[in-house]
Design a protein around this motif. Sequence first.
Motif, PDB file in Angstrom:
ATOM      1  N   ARG A 233      71.826  76.282  -4.055  1.00 42.88           N
ATOM      2  CA  ARG A 233      72.067  77.352  -3.077  1.00 42.88           C
ATOM      3  C   ARG A 233      70.974  77.374  -2.019  1.00 42.88           C
ATOM      4  O   ARG A 233      71.257  77.513  -0.828  1.00 42.88           O
ATOM      5  CB  ARG A 233      72.132  78.714  -3.788  1.00 42.88           C
ATOM      6  CG  ARG A 233      72.457  79.875  -2.854  1.00 42.88           C
ATOM      7  CD  ARG A 233      72.187  81.218  -3.509  1.00 42.88           C
ATOM      8  NE  ARG A 233      70.761  81.413  -3.793  1.00 42.88           N
ATOM      9  CZ  ARG A 233      69.866  81.744  -2.865  1.00 42.88           C
ATOM     10  NH1 ARG A 233      70.217  81.904  -1.595  1.00 42.88           N
ATOM     11  NH2 ARG A 233      68.590  81.907  -3.207  1.00 42.88           N
ATOM     12  N   ARG A 234      69.731  77.198  -2.446  1.00 48.22           N
ATOM     13  CA  ARG A 234      68.632  77.215  -1.486  1.00 48.22           C
ATOM     14  C   ARG A 234      68.710  76.038  -0.519  1.00 48.22           C
ATOM     15  O   ARG A 234      68.447  76.180   0.679  1.00 48.22           O
ATOM     16  CB  ARG A 234      67.288  77.188  -2.223  1.00 48.22           C
ATOM     17  CG  ARG A 234      66.965  78.483  -2.946  1.00 48.22           C
ATOM     18  CD  ARG A 234      65.497  78.443  -3.379  1.00 48.22           C
ATOM     19  NE  ARG A 234      65.350  78.753  -4.781  1.00 48.22           N
ATOM     20  CZ  ARG A 234      64.225  78.615  -5.473  1.00 48.22           C
ATOM     21  NH1 ARG A 234      63.142  78.134  -4.879  1.00 48.22           N
ATOM     22  NH2 ARG A 234      64.168  78.929  -6.743  1.00 48.22           N
ATOM     23  N   VAL A 235      69.078  74.866  -1.039  1.00 50.18           N
ATOM     24  CA  VAL A 235      69.245  73.711  -0.161  1.00 50.18           C
ATOM     25  C   VAL A 235      70.364  73.978   0.847  1.00 50.18           C
ATOM     26  O   VAL A 235      70.230  73.672   2.044  1.00 50.18           O
ATOM     27  CB  VAL A 235      69.546  72.437  -0.977  1.00 50.18           C
ATOM     28  CG1 VAL A 235      69.928  71.279  -0.053  1.00 50.18           C
ATOM     29  CG2 VAL A 235      68.353  72.049  -1.842  1.00 50.18           C
ATOM     30  N   ASP A 236      71.460  74.541   0.368  1.00 47.66           N
ATOM     31  CA  ASP A 236      72.607  74.824   1.240  1.00 47.66           C
ATOM     32  C   ASP A 236      72.225  75.764   2.377  1.00 47.66           C
ATOM     33  O   ASP A 236      72.750  75.659   3.492  1.00 47.66           O
ATOM     34  CB  ASP A 236      73.734  75.428   0.402  1.00 47.66           C
ATOM     35  CG  ASP A 236      75.065  75.438   1.138  1.00 47.66           C
ATOM     36  OD1 ASP A 236      75.308  74.525   1.955  1.00 47.66           O
ATOM     37  OD2 ASP A 236      75.865  76.358   0.909  1.00 47.66           O
ATOM     38  N   GLU A 237      71.297  76.668   2.125  1.00 48.08           N
ATOM     39  CA  GLU A 237      70.856  77.602   3.160  1.00 48.08           C
ATOM     40  C   GLU A 237      69.901  76.939   4.151  1.00 48.08           C
ATOM     41  O   GLU A 237      69.672  77.472   5.239  1.00 48.08           O
ATOM     42  CB  GLU A 237      70.163  78.807   2.518  1.00 48.08           C
ATOM     43  CG  GLU A 237      71.119  79.729   1.782  1.00 48.08           C
ATOM     44  CD  GLU A 237      70.414  80.942   1.220  1.00 48.08           C
ATOM     45  OE1 GLU A 237      69.159  80.950   1.171  1.00 48.08           O
ATOM     46  OE2 GLU A 237      71.108  81.900   0.836  1.00 48.08           O
ATOM     47  N   GLY A 238      69.339  75.767   3.785  1.00 48.13           N
ATOM     48  CA  GLY A 238      68.407  75.050   4.649  1.00 48.13           C
ATOM     49  C   GLY A 238      66.972  75.273   4.221  1.00 48.13           C
ATOM     50  O   GLY A 238      66.538  76.409   4.060  1.00 48.13           O
ATOM     51  N   LEU A 239      66.228  74.179   4.042  1.00 48.21           N
ATOM     52  CA  LEU A 239      64.859  74.280   3.533  1.00 48.21           C
ATOM     53  C   LEU A 239      63.796  74.214   4.621  1.00 48.21           C
ATOM     54  O   LEU A 239      62.680  74.657   4.412  1.00 48.21           O
ATOM     55  CB  LEU A 239      64.596  73.177   2.496  1.00 48.21           C
ATOM     56  CG  LEU A 239      65.397  73.264   1.200  1.00 48.21           C
ATOM     57  CD1 LEU A 239      64.938  72.176   0.236  1.00 48.21           C
ATOM     58  CD2 LEU A 239      65.272  74.634   0.556  1.00 48.21           C
ATOM     59  N   GLN A 240      64.105  73.596   5.746  1.00 45.17           N
ATOM     60  CA  GLN A 240      63.128  73.484   6.843  1.00 45.17           C
ATOM     61  C   GLN A 240      61.841  72.784   6.401  1.00 45.17           C
ATOM     62  O   GLN A 240      60.728  73.241   6.707  1.00 45.17           O
ATOM     63  CB  GLN A 240      62.831  74.862   7.449  1.00 45.17           C
ATOM     64  CG  GLN A 240      64.018  75.493   8.150  1.00 45.17           C
ATOM     65  CD  GLN A 240      64.570  74.606   9.260  1.00 45.17           C
ATOM     66  OE1 GLN A 240      63.832  74.126  10.102  1.00 45.17           O
ATOM     67  NE2 GLN A 240      65.872  74.381   9.236  1.00 45.17           N
ATOM     68  N   ILE A 241      61.976  71.689   5.671  1.00 40.08           N
ATOM     69  CA  ILE A 241      60.826  70.871   5.311  1.00 40.08           C
ATOM     70  C   ILE A 241      60.294  70.214   6.583  1.00 40.08           C
ATOM     71  O   ILE A 241      61.031  69.535   7.299  1.00 40.08           O
ATOM     72  CB  ILE A 241      61.212  69.811   4.266  1.00 40.08           C
ATOM     73  CG1 ILE A 241      61.610  70.483   2.948  1.00 40.08           C
ATOM     74  CG2 ILE A 241      60.076  68.822   4.044  1.00 40.08           C
ATOM     75  CD1 ILE A 241      62.192  69.535   1.921  1.00 40.08           C
ATOM     76  N   ALA A 242      59.015  70.406   6.860  1.00 39.88           N
ATOM     77  CA  ALA A 242      58.454  69.938   8.128  1.00 39.88           C
ATOM     78  C   ALA A 242      58.115  68.456   8.115  1.00 39.88           C
ATOM     79  O   ALA A 242      58.192  67.783   9.139  1.00 39.88           O
ATOM     80  CB  ALA A 242      57.209  70.752   8.475  1.00 39.88           C
TER      81      ALA A 242
END
Length: 327
Positions: A233-242
């Motif tokens: 679920r968290r990945v689906d929401e987008g993680l914004q790994i820089a």
Amino acid sequence: MPGVWTSDVLGAPFEQQTLPLPPGADGELAATLVRSVPGPLSALTGPLRDVDVLSVHGWSDYFFNRELARFWNALGARFYALDLRRYGRSLREGNTPGYVASLDEYDADIDAALAAIDSGRRRLVLQGHSTGGLTLALWTARHPGRVDRLVLNAPWLEFQTGAFARQAIAPVVGARARFDPFGTHPPVDLGFYTRALTELGTAPRGDMPAAWRPVRGFATHPGWLNAVLEGHRRVDEGLQIACPVIVLLSRRTVNPFVWSPAMTAADAVLVVDEIARAATRLGPHVTIARIDGAVHDVFLSAPGARQVAYRSVDAWMRSRVPGALFI
């Protein structure tokens, strides 16, 4: 006080260090760090001579891939692999193999490993396979600035049935996780992936403890599955790994429930197209490498596919990638 390095089950040059953790409801807990350092020439002249690599395994697994360590060592990097709590070298009597109620619990394991590595000003590359890839992606997102590059080997970023089905079953799994976290699930691993690796000659050698990597995998439980679905679920929401990320995947998925020779040249665990779609939500600088003939663990594939995977990582590590802190 620095930990003590001792000889490892893989033999020289591998060493291991036990990382004590607070006890759990099922008894003693520990993580185990394995290391392999480059030879003097590679350590002095290799392009990654100031890099530390920390690798994390997938579900029902542990570190045993000597070739993977040699690849990184040949580039000058110091290689470390972490057997997480309740896995492999870290499995203790009374433990429920592989169980966690949240993937965030592994923060303690990863933090202990990084403290033992003590990189100082060296650059850090994290490498994760399958569930380990999901775990490291979530950790990297929660710890901005700690990781220079992230290498994901068939990371389990989405449920096999896709986002819609995951969203449908998640409330049911969550409810059962609250009331019966250690309940049983019907077995779904028929042992075909292990058979494929055995035919390829890339499965663990015969003298390694069978309990560390059962042919049909560990039993799964509602509490653990809920933890994985929450990660999805968290990945689906987008993680914004820089930092820059590379995701290695097979080109195709094969039916996991019926044995076929195609299982030695395709992913028989994850639906790779779903993972490729989910990978685009990791951050702004994601490279996706689809490897023809690769199995689920790309680095355990047949020699041709394996070498393509190594060359892909080598070229990516040496390249100027947007968002990179180094080349």
